[in-house]
Design a protein around this motif. Structure first.
Motif, PDB file in Angstrom:
ATOM      1  N   VAL A  23      32.064  54.616  88.635  1.00 13.12           N
ATOM      2  CA  VAL A  23      32.550  55.989  88.750  1.00 13.12           C
ATOM      3  C   VAL A  23      31.611  56.937  87.998  1.00 13.12           C
ATOM      4  CG1 VAL A  23      34.435  57.581  88.227  1.00 13.12           C
ATOM      5  CG2 VAL A  23      34.958  55.272  89.034  1.00 13.12           C
ATOM      6  N   ASP A  32      33.908  60.628  80.338  1.00 11.51           N
ATOM      7  CA  ASP A  32      35.221  60.190  80.816  1.00 11.51           C
ATOM      8  C   ASP A  32      35.302  58.691  81.069  1.00 11.51           C
ATOM      9  OD1 ASP A  32      36.284  62.775  80.772  1.00 11.51           O
ATOM     10  OD2 ASP A  32      35.480  63.219  82.765  1.00 11.51           O
ATOM     11  N   ASP A  35      38.546  56.977  80.035  1.00 11.25           N
ATOM     12  CA  ASP A  35      39.670  57.386  80.887  1.00 11.25           C
ATOM     13  C   ASP A  35      39.616  56.675  82.235  1.00 11.25           C
ATOM     14  OD1 ASP A  35      40.630  59.120  78.949  1.00 11.25           O
ATOM     15  OD2 ASP A  35      39.539  60.836  79.763  1.00 11.25           O
ATOM     16  N   PHE A  36      38.418  56.564  82.805  1.00 10.25           N
ATOM     17  CA  PHE A  36      38.270  55.862  84.078  1.00 10.25           C
ATOM     18  C   PHE A  36      38.677  54.403  83.928  1.00 10.25           C
ATOM     19  CE2 PHE A  36      34.535  58.927  84.984  1.00 10.25           C
ATOM     20  CZ  PHE A  36      35.405  59.916  85.411  1.00 10.25           C
ATOM     21  N   GLU A  39      42.455  54.094  83.636  1.00 15.65           N
ATOM     22  CA  GLU A  39      43.124  54.335  84.911  1.00 15.65           C
ATOM     23  C   GLU A  39      43.006  53.114  85.838  1.00 15.65           C
ATOM     24  OE1 GLU A  39      43.047  57.619  88.509  1.00 15.65           O
ATOM     25  OE2 GLU A  39      42.166  58.152  86.577  1.00 15.65           O
ATOM     26  N   GLN A  43      46.008  50.539  87.148  1.00 14.61           N
ATOM     27  CA  GLN A  43      46.218  50.261  88.571  1.00 14.61           C
ATOM     28  C   GLN A  43      46.265  48.760  88.837  1.00 14.61           C
ATOM     29  OE1 GLN A  43      47.064  52.516  90.857  1.00 14.61           O
ATOM     30  NE2 GLN A  43      47.451  50.758  92.151  1.00 14.61           N
ATOM     31  N   LYS A  72      39.060  55.600  94.715  1.00 14.43           N
ATOM     32  CA  LYS A  72      40.000  56.729  94.735  1.00 14.43           C
ATOM     33  C   LYS A  72      39.653  57.770  93.674  1.00 14.43           C
ATOM     34  CE  LYS A  72      43.970  54.375  96.718  1.00 14.43           C
ATOM     35  NZ  LYS A  72      45.343  53.905  96.499  1.00 14.43           N
ATOM     36  N   ILE A  73      39.238  57.314  92.498  1.00 14.69           N
ATOM     37  CA  ILE A  73      38.841  58.243  91.442  1.00 14.69           C
ATOM     38  C   ILE A  73      37.627  59.050  91.898  1.00 14.69           C
ATOM     39  CG2 ILE A  73      37.919  58.449  89.099  1.00 14.69           C
ATOM     40  CD1 ILE A  73      39.526  55.859  88.430  1.00 14.69           C
ATOM     41  N   ARG A  76      38.618  61.578  94.536  1.00 15.32           N
ATOM     42  CA  ARG A  76      39.365  62.686  93.937  1.00 15.32           C
ATOM     43  C   ARG A  76      38.426  63.661  93.224  1.00 15.32           C
ATOM     44  NH1 ARG A  76      42.626  60.081  90.216  1.00 15.32           N
ATOM     45  NH2 ARG A  76      41.220  60.641  88.551  1.00 15.32           N
ATOM     46  N   LEU A  77      37.505  63.129  92.441  1.00 10.03           N
ATOM     47  CA  LEU A  77      36.584  63.981  91.693  1.00 10.03           C
ATOM     48  C   LEU A  77      35.607  64.704  92.607  1.00 10.03           C
ATOM     49  CD1 LEU A  77      35.873  61.645  88.650  1.00 10.03           C
ATOM     50  CD2 LEU A  77      37.310  63.691  88.694  1.00 10.03           C
TER      51      LEU A  77
END
Length: 91
Positions: A23, A32, A35-36, A39, A43, A72-73, A76-77
């Motif tokens: 990511v 980040d 955080d990634f 997340e 999941q 998906k991350i 989204r970004l």
């Protein structure tokens, strides 16, 4: 916690880290990374009850869930970035 998580926690953490770096490479958001990773870990843990050993091996399931979460991350970004660019161009 589901047995797949308990048995494969080291693999889960490693896979989440690898996908979090994926990511970061795609988005450039190094700050980040944690955080990634979190997340993606969440999941995997949430998806663990769906694991069916007649359909795949545990590590395959974990890898696919992690990859899908990372994808998906990224999506989204990138969609947020696209929206920001479109708004800036319309000014």
């Amino acid at each position: 916690m589901n047995n797949i998580v308990e048995v494969h926690i080291d693999y889960i953490q490693c896979t989440a880290e690898i996908q979090a770096w994926r990511v970061v490479r795609r988005t450039g958001r190094t700050e980040d990374l944690r955080d990634f990773k979190q997340e993606i870990l969440l999941q995997i843990i949430r998806s663990a009850p769906r694991y069916d050993n007649s359909r795949s091996r545990p590590k395959t399931f974990i890898a696919m869930v992690a990859r899908q979460a990372a994808t998906k991350i990224i999506a989204r970004l990138m969609s947020r970035k696209e929206g920001i660019i479109r708004n800036a161009e319309s000014l």
